[in-house]
Design a protein around this motif. Sequence first.
Motif, short mmCIF file in Angstrom:
data_model
loop_
_atom_site.label_atom_id
_atom_site.label_comp_id
_atom_site.label_asym_id
_atom_site.label_seq_id
_atom_site.Cartn_x
_atom_site.Cartn_y
_atom_site.Cartn_z
N GLY A 52 5.87 69.67 51.47
CA GLY A 52 5.85 68.50 52.35
C GLY A 52 5.12 68.82 53.63
N ASN A 88 4.01 65.86 55.82
CA ASN A 88 5.13 65.30 56.59
C ASN A 88 5.42 66.17 57.81
N GLN A 94 10.87 65.24 56.39
CA GLN A 94 11.07 65.28 54.93
C GLN A 94 10.22 66.42 54.40
N PHE A 95 10.77 67.64 54.45
CA PHE A 95 10.06 68.82 53.96
C PHE A 95 11.12 69.84 53.55
N ALA A 155 7.40 65.11 49.43
CA ALA A 155 7.75 66.52 49.16
C ALA A 155 8.36 66.55 47.75
#
Length: 266
Positions: A90, A93, A100-101, A189
């Motif tokens: 991700g 991101n 969001q990773f 992700a």
Amino acid sequence: MARSALLNVMVQAALKAGKTLSRDFGEVQNLQVSVKGPSDFVSQADIKAERTVRDELLKARPTYGFLGEESEEIIGTDGAHRWIVDPLDGTTNFLHGIPQFAVSIALERNGEVVAGVVFNPATDELYTAERGGGAFLNDRRIRVAARKVLSDCVVGCGLPHLGRGNHGKFLVELRHVMGEVAGVRRMGAASLDLAYVAAGRLDGFWETALSPWDMAAGLVLIREAGGYSSDMSGGNEIFSTGNVVAGNEYIHRALVETVNRPIPKL
Ligand code: IPD
Ligand code: CA
Ligand code: CA
């Protein structure tokens, strides 16, 4: 919930790398406005996270092999075991300040993935699974969603973008899927997308052109949460094709059928 020694090693490595990623994620927000931008900083964060994970895992099991996204593969003297790691899944991101990773760590034994850990340090969500032991989100047991028809489902996907993937083919798949479901999401992700399927947040997921480190941990989570996964044609070639379709028994089957429908006549 009792974790094996190996799963504990994986969890500790993910938490340790997660801590540095968390710190760097805070820093990324400040760098958004700098002239050079944050991309160099993010690639350094990525490399640093992989080093942390690799050092932790190889300290605990020096003979195992190591396949990570950011470094040369290490062939272990123990021919049976290999770690498969994405230190920062991700990246886009992360670079854009979107929380969001994840750190994704899987253990392969004799060619089969037997344990997986996916950790999102921004939400403190730790997903773990090992063969035969079920899947967990933090300390809570998780299961895939029970919905049986696509019309009730929220389905995740990967989205090709500039310079990546087959745009035309994806648009055909999307056209068919969006006509059948309650919603489509692109979270960014893949390891977390698969973890969300395991946790029943997403009912299903499909994406093409992924790498083993994007999927290995998430696939164990899905299996241990009672879910199903396959390549796009319903077969077992997930790693060799890089393509995956996942969901519970019903939604997995329905998605395989839907993404393979022929190009509609206009
Ligand atoms: C990417 C993410 C993304 C997926 C891409 C992957 P990275 O991994 O998992 O969701 O769509 O195909 O490459 O580059 O952020 O580690
Ligand atoms: Ca990745
Ligand atoms: Ca990555």
